[in-house]
Design a protein around this motif. Structure first.
Motif, PDB file in Angstrom:
ATOM      1  N   ARG A  89       0.833  -1.192   0.000  1.00  0.00           N
ATOM      2  CA  ARG A  89       0.000   0.000   0.000  1.00  0.00           C
ATOM      3  C   ARG A  89       0.880   1.260   0.000  1.00  0.00           C
ATOM      4  O   ARG A  89       0.587   2.237  -0.683  1.00  0.00           O
ATOM      5  CB  ARG A  89      -0.919  -0.009   1.229  1.00  0.00           C
ATOM      6  N   ALA A  90       1.972   1.212   0.770  1.00  0.00           N
ATOM      7  CA  ALA A  90       2.880   2.358   0.819  1.00  0.00           C
ATOM      8  C   ALA A  90       3.512   2.619  -0.538  1.00  0.00           C
ATOM      9  O   ALA A  90       3.648   3.771  -0.977  1.00  0.00           O
ATOM     10  CB  ALA A  90       3.967   2.127   1.871  1.00  0.00           C
ATOM     11  N   VAL A  91       3.891   1.504  -1.218  1.00  0.00           N
ATOM     12  CA  VAL A  91       4.470   1.647  -2.554  1.00  0.00           C
ATOM     13  C   VAL A  91       3.458   2.270  -3.508  1.00  0.00           C
ATOM     14  O   VAL A  91       3.776   3.164  -4.297  1.00  0.00           O
ATOM     15  CB  VAL A  91       4.958   0.279  -3.084  1.00  0.00           C
ATOM     16  N   THR A  92       2.231   1.795  -3.412  1.00  0.00           N
ATOM     17  CA  THR A  92       1.176   2.325  -4.289  1.00  0.00           C
ATOM     18  C   THR A  92       0.963   3.819  -4.042  1.00  0.00           C
ATOM     19  O   THR A  92       0.832   4.613  -4.982  1.00  0.00           O
ATOM     20  CB  THR A  92      -0.143   1.571  -4.051  1.00  0.00           C
ATOM     21  N   LEU A  93       0.936   4.185  -2.740  1.00  0.00           N
ATOM     22  CA  LEU A  93       0.738   5.597  -2.410  1.00  0.00           C
ATOM     23  C   LEU A  93       1.900   6.452  -2.915  1.00  0.00           C
ATOM     24  O   LEU A  93       1.690   7.551  -3.442  1.00  0.00           O
ATOM     25  CB  LEU A  93       0.592   5.753  -0.889  1.00  0.00           C
ATOM     26  N   ARG A  94       3.104   5.945  -2.774  1.00  0.00           N
ATOM     27  CA  ARG A  94       4.264   6.711  -3.231  1.00  0.00           C
ATOM     28  C   ARG A  94       4.281   6.803  -4.756  1.00  0.00           C
ATOM     29  O   ARG A  94       4.698   7.822  -5.314  1.00  0.00           O
ATOM     30  CB  ARG A  94       5.562   6.079  -2.719  1.00  0.00           C
ATOM     31  N   ASP A  95       3.835   5.728  -5.427  1.00  0.00           N
ATOM     32  CA  ASP A  95       3.730   5.777  -6.889  1.00  0.00           C
ATOM     33  C   ASP A  95       2.715   6.831  -7.324  1.00  0.00           C
ATOM     34  O   ASP A  95       2.947   7.584  -8.280  1.00  0.00           O
ATOM     35  CB  ASP A  95       3.339   4.412  -7.444  1.00  0.00           C
ATOM     36  N   ARG A  96       1.574   6.843  -6.609  1.00  0.00           N
ATOM     37  CA  ARG A  96       0.545   7.827  -6.949  1.00  0.00           C
ATOM     38  C   ARG A  96       1.054   9.247  -6.687  1.00  0.00           C
ATOM     39  O   ARG A  96       0.798  10.169  -7.465  1.00  0.00           O
ATOM     40  CB  ARG A  96      -0.726   7.564  -6.139  1.00  0.00           C
TER      41      ARG A  96
ATOM     42  N   ARG B  62       4.152  10.195  -6.753  1.00  0.00           N
ATOM     43  CA  ARG B  62       5.108  10.485  -7.836  1.00  0.00           C
ATOM     44  C   ARG B  62       4.385  10.874  -9.109  1.00  0.00           C
ATOM     45  O   ARG B  62       4.708  11.880  -9.749  1.00  0.00           O
ATOM     46  CB  ARG B  62       5.993   9.275  -8.082  1.00  0.00           C
ATOM     47  N   ASP B  63       3.400  10.082  -9.499  1.00  0.00           N
ATOM     48  CA  ASP B  63       2.700  10.332 -10.762  1.00  0.00           C
ATOM     49  C   ASP B  63       2.008  11.692 -10.750  1.00  0.00           C
ATOM     50  O   ASP B  63       1.989  12.408 -11.759  1.00  0.00           O
ATOM     51  CB  ASP B  63       1.680   9.227 -11.030  1.00  0.00           C
ATOM     52  N   TYR B  64       1.446  12.037  -9.590  1.00  0.00           N
ATOM     53  CA  TYR B  64       0.762  13.333  -9.489  1.00  0.00           C
ATOM     54  C   TYR B  64       1.748  14.473  -9.724  1.00  0.00           C
ATOM     55  O   TYR B  64       1.473  15.406 -10.487  1.00  0.00           O
ATOM     56  CB  TYR B  64       0.097  13.475  -8.116  1.00  0.00           C
ATOM     57  N   PHE B  65       2.909  14.378  -9.079  1.00  0.00           N
ATOM     58  CA  PHE B  65       3.859  15.488  -9.174  1.00  0.00           C
ATOM     59  C   PHE B  65       4.643  15.476 -10.480  1.00  0.00           C
ATOM     60  O   PHE B  65       5.129  16.520 -10.919  1.00  0.00           O
ATOM     61  CB  PHE B  65       4.762  15.522  -7.943  1.00  0.00           C
ATOM     62  N   VAL B  66       4.762  14.327 -11.106  1.00  0.00           N
ATOM     63  CA  VAL B  66       5.324  14.306 -12.463  1.00  0.00           C
ATOM     64  C   VAL B  66       4.377  15.039 -13.410  1.00  0.00           C
ATOM     65  O   VAL B  66       4.801  15.853 -14.238  1.00  0.00           O
ATOM     66  CB  VAL B  66       5.560  12.864 -12.944  1.00  0.00           C
ATOM     67  N   ALA B  67       3.084  14.752 -13.284  1.00  0.00           N
ATOM     68  CA  ALA B  67       2.104  15.444 -14.125  1.00  0.00           C
ATOM     69  C   ALA B  67       2.130  16.943 -13.861  1.00  0.00           C
ATOM     70  O   ALA B  67       2.031  17.753 -14.788  1.00  0.00           O
ATOM     71  CB  ALA B  67       0.702  14.877 -13.856  1.00  0.00           C
ATOM     72  N   LEU B  68       2.264  17.317 -12.581  1.00  0.00           N
ATOM     73  CA  LEU B  68       2.337  18.729 -12.228  1.00  0.00           C
ATOM     74  C   LEU B  68       3.579  19.374 -12.846  1.00  0.00           C
ATOM     75  O   LEU B  68       3.517  20.480 -13.398  1.00  0.00           O
ATOM     76  CB  LEU B  68       2.380  18.880 -10.707  1.00  0.00           C
ATOM     77  N   ALA B  69       4.709  18.667 -12.777  1.00  0.00           N
ATOM     78  CA  ALA B  69       5.961  19.194 -13.339  1.00  0.00           C
ATOM     79  C   ALA B  69       5.850  19.374 -14.845  1.00  0.00           C
ATOM     80  O   ALA B  69       6.312  20.375 -15.402  1.00  0.00           O
ATOM     81  CB  ALA B  69       7.108  18.255 -13.002  1.00  0.00           C
ATOM     82  N   GLU B  70       5.242  18.403 -15.524  1.00  0.00           N
ATOM     83  CA  GLU B  70       5.098  18.497 -16.978  1.00  0.00           C
ATOM     84  C   GLU B  70       4.161  19.634 -17.376  1.00  0.00           C
ATOM     85  O   GLU B  70       4.398  20.334 -18.357  1.00  0.00           O
ATOM     86  CB  GLU B  70       4.610  17.162 -17.527  1.00  0.00           C
ATOM     87  N   GLN B  71       3.080  19.806 -16.593  1.00  0.00           N
ATOM     88  CA  GLN B  71       2.172  20.910 -16.894  1.00  0.00           C
ATOM     89  C   GLN B  71       2.854  22.253 -16.618  1.00  0.00           C
ATOM     90  O   GLN B  71       2.678  23.224 -17.358  1.00  0.00           O
ATOM     91  CB  GLN B  71       0.890  20.793 -16.067  1.00  0.00           C
ATOM     92  N   ALA B  72       3.666  22.281 -15.556  1.00  0.00           N
ATOM     93  CA  ALA B  72       4.374  23.519 -15.204  1.00  0.00           C
ATOM     94  C   ALA B  72       5.315  23.948 -16.314  1.00  0.00           C
ATOM     95  O   ALA B  72       5.504  25.150 -16.551  1.00  0.00           O
ATOM     96  CB  ALA B  72       5.137  23.325 -13.906  1.00  0.00           C
ATOM     97  N   GLU B  73       5.929  22.975 -17.004  1.00  0.00           N
ATOM     98  CA  GLU B  73       6.856  23.290 -18.089  1.00  0.00           C
ATOM     99  C   GLU B  73       6.185  24.159 -19.149  1.00  0.00           C
ATOM    100  O   GLU B  73       6.801  25.044 -19.746  1.00  0.00           O
ATOM    101  CB  GLU B  73       7.372  22.000 -18.717  1.00  0.00           C
ATOM    102  N   VAL B  74       4.890  23.923 -19.369  1.00  0.00           N
ATOM    103  CA  VAL B  74       4.111  24.704 -20.342  1.00  0.00           C
ATOM    104  C   VAL B  74       3.611  25.998 -19.712  1.00  0.00           C
ATOM    105  O   VAL B  74       3.766  27.085 -20.279  1.00  0.00           O
ATOM    106  CB  VAL B  74       2.921  23.871 -20.862  1.00  0.00           C
ATOM    107  N   GLU B  75       3.020  25.887 -18.513  1.00  0.00           N
ATOM    108  CA  GLU B  75       2.382  27.046 -17.882  1.00  0.00           C
ATOM    109  C   GLU B  75       3.383  28.125 -17.486  1.00  0.00           C
ATOM    110  O   GLU B  75       3.027  29.304 -17.407  1.00  0.00           O
ATOM    111  CB  GLU B  75       1.597  26.594 -16.647  1.00  0.00           C
ATOM    112  N   LEU B  76       4.624  27.734 -17.235  1.00  0.00           N
ATOM    113  CA  LEU B  76       5.628  28.724 -16.831  1.00  0.00           C
ATOM    114  C   LEU B  76       6.034  29.642 -17.984  1.00  0.00           C
ATOM    115  O   LEU B  76       6.818  30.575 -17.786  1.00  0.00           O
ATOM    116  CB  LEU B  76       6.872  28.026 -16.259  1.00  0.00           C
ATOM    117  N   ARG B  77       5.538  29.389 -19.182  1.00  0.00           N
ATOM    118  CA  ARG B  77       5.752  30.298 -20.304  1.00  0.00           C
ATOM    119  C   ARG B  77       4.479  31.065 -20.662  1.00  0.00           C
ATOM    120  O   ARG B  77       4.468  31.826 -21.605  1.00  0.00           O
ATOM    121  CB  ARG B  77       6.198  29.516 -21.556  1.00  0.00           C
ATOM    122  N   GLY B  78       3.408  30.880 -19.893  1.00  0.00           N
ATOM    123  CA  GLY B  78       2.129  31.481 -20.250  1.00  0.00           C
ATOM    124  C   GLY B  78       1.723  32.642 -19.364  1.00  0.00           C
ATOM    125  O   GLY B  78       2.468  33.072 -18.481  1.00  0.00           O
TER     126      GLY B  78
END
Length: 602
Positions: A17-24, A26-42
């Motif tokens: 369960r801990a691994v699953t939570l840490r994966d989730r 990670r995935d949330y903040f990877v998505a946030l980082a990728e979106q930030a790459e675009v939004e930081l130019r807008g």
């Protein structure tokens, strides 16, 4: 046993369960980082900057988990996001370890994300001063971008390598321009207006260095128009900041202040510090030394405040060095020594080699001003050795110039000439060779080689007329050339050159340089045995220097003292003091008129 077995099962379930939570997580903040790459130019980049900064701890935890799991794509996305936080906060070197670890597990992959990671790391290591590694990473980024067949990544890699080639003068401006033009071609192929704007903005600087400011202005204006169209506040600020360096204070100062306002709006310390530097230099180049010093003093106080969430010792050392530069021009050698020594101490603890080179250079100038040439030589040689070690050609140029200046003041003319000539070679590739021409002109003038001095100053002036930059540069060259003419027995030529210089300086209002021009007119009068007039002009110059707190620069001190000695020998003390007082009482306008019209004040 059954109970023990159940406990083991529960522990395993909890671990999964801990691994699953840490994966989730990670995935949330990877998505946030990728979106930030675009939004930081807008247009919403200010709020996105705050969000990314507020989530720094979560981004770091997700990155650590990604590295532990060997997930290179996630690790790179997160490392790049973390680097953007430290870049905004003025200390990108703190992200170096994260980028290196993320790239290590991504080695061999040909992805656009890896290209971006290599570009970020190349920039960080360049700031640390390791030019060889920085270049290798920039070249690798271009290779990976070609392999990934991602045009956006290729555009970024070409722009990065173009910037690297310019800053380090490897191939100079022309090589840099070729990379940037290829990047612009790809940006147009993608029909990506933000990418086009980025390429145009960097190209404008190269065009300015090769063809002059007027040729570059349309390119820079188009870049700014596109940034404004897309609401990219950060790049709007960097565009007008770049323009500010290429304009005289009447135009450049409002641009610098707008850039600073945007930096504060975005809470971007790197941009804030750069804009503060430009504001200080605009004041300095308009002759307002006290105003420039206040700008840098306020910045030191701001960035040294113990309550700051993000302390930036690098920013403090930078501003201390700027203060020392101004204090040297004000002949306040005690303050310059104190501030450059403090900056040196900070930089010795940091990895910012460029600033360490600068601090050593300033300490050398202070020691030289105090007449301790042995100490000055030691500092300058340390500066040069470190500059050569980093491979940064701009810093090598700076260090060589300091070696030349100290050798000149110590009457070691062969060393001075050799160092200035080598400095010119390093500077020429980035369009700054004329600074060394002025230095060579001064060396040859002091040495008494008037033919070479005249040739150096004439070449300097030709360069300025072809590619004008700061408005005070041409008068400075004319004053240097006028001094050569005066020493060569051509007073009429000297007078014409001094008059042209003083008229221009009056127009732009550079009071410390006006004082210099008045002193040159005073030397001209002394050479004609008109010691009364010479004393009036020297007194007027002294009044201006006292008002602006501008000292007699080291480059002019020898000529100043020789002329003053001639005046003192030609007048009795009472007459000298009376004429000097008359000059001191003149307003700026009357002092200039007295010099230009060739009439004594009454």
């Amino acid at each position: 046993m059954a109970e023990a077995s159940k406990s083991a099962t529960d522990l395993l379930t909890e671990s999964e369960r801990a691994v699953t939570l840490r994966d989730r997580h990670r995935d949330y903040f990877v998505a946030l980082a990728e979106q930030a790459e675009v939004e930081l130019r807008g247009p919403d980049q200010a709020s996105w900057r705050e969000l990314i900064e507020s989530e720094y701890d979560n981004l770091r935890l997700a990155l650590e988990w990604s590295l532990a799991q060997g997930n290179s794509e996630a690790a790179l996305a997160l490392a790049i996001a973390i680097d953007s936080v430290w870049y905004m906060r003025g200390d990108p070197l703190l992200s170096r370890e994260w980028l290196e670890r993320a790239l290590a597990i991504a080695e061999g992959s040909s992805t656009a994300l890896r290209t971006r990671g290599l570009i970020r790391l190349s920039t960080v290591i360049w700031q640390a001063g390791d030019m060889t590694q920085s270049l290798n990473l920039a070249v690798e980024a271009l290779q990976v971008a070609h392999e990934s067949a991602d045009l956006s990544a290729l555009h970024k890699a070409l722009n990065n390598l173009g910037l690297w080639r310019y800053i380090n003068a490897v191939g100079g401006v022309q090589a840099s321009r070729r990379y940037l033009e290829e990047g612009l071609r790809i940006a147009r192929e993608m029909e990506d207006e933000l990418a086009i704007a980025t390429s145009l903005g960097q190209l404008a600087s190269r065009i300015s260095q090769q063809e002059g400011r007027e040729a570059a202005r349309a390119v820079a204006d188009e870049a700014l128009r596109l940034h404004r169209k897309h609401g990219d506040r950060e790049h709007i600020a960097w565009s007008i900041y770049g323009r500010g360096w290429e304009e005289d204070p009447s135009v450049g100062m409002p641009l610098a202040e707008e850039s600073l306002a945007i930096g504060r709006e975005l809470k971007d310390d790197t941009l804030i510090l750069c804009a503060i530097e430009l504001i200080g230099w605009q004041k300095r180049f308009s002759g307002d030394y006290l105003g420039a010093l206040k700008v840098f003093e306020d910045a030191v106080e701001e960035y040294r405040h113990p309550g700051r969430k993000w302390p930036i010792p690098w920013g403090v050392s930078w501003m201390l060095n700027e203060m020392a530069e101004i204090e040297l021009e004000m002949a306040d050698y005690e303050a310059a020594d104190r501030h450059s020594a403090e900056a040196l101490e900070i930089n010795q603890k940091l990895a910012y080699k460029a600033d360490l080179i600068w601090s050593l250079y300033l300490q050398g100038k202070v020691a030289s001003a105090a007449g301790d040439y042995s100490k000055a030589k030691s500092f300058c040689e340390q500066s040069l050795a470190l500059a050569r070690d980093t491979g940064r050609h701009l810093q090598i140029n700076l260090a060589l110039r300091s070696v030349a200046e100290v050798a000149l003041w110590a009457d070691d003319y062969p060393t001075a000439v050799n160092a200035a000539e080598e400095a010119r070679i390093y500077a020429r590739g980035v369009g700054r060779g004329r600074d060394s021409l002025a230095l060579l002109g001064n060396i040859y003038t002091v040495q008494g080689d008037l033919d070479k001095a005249r040739s150096s100053f004439e070449e300097y002036l030709d360069s300025i007329r072809t590619h004008p930059w700061w408005p005070y540069e041409e008068p400075a060259g004319q004053l240097g050339l006028g001094r050569v003419a005066l020493m060569d027995g051509e007073p009429e030529t000297a007078s014409a050159l001094y008059g042209a210089a003083l008229s221009k300086l009056q127009e732009i209002g550079h009071e410390p340089f006006i004082a210099w021009a008045l002193e040159e007119f005073g030397a001209l009068a002394a050479s004609a045995k008109d010691f009364h007039r010479a004393s009036i002009l020297f007194g007027a110059a002294d009044g201006i220097r006292k008002e602006t707190r501008a000292g007699v620069p080291m480059s002019q001190r020898r000529f100043y003292e020789e002329s003053l000695a001639a005046i003192k020998a030609g007048l009795v003390e009472e007459s000298l003091q009376k004429a000097w007082t008359t000059g001191r009482s003149l307003g700026l306008h009357d002092a200039v008129r007295c010099a230009l019209e060739g009439k004594n004040a009454t």
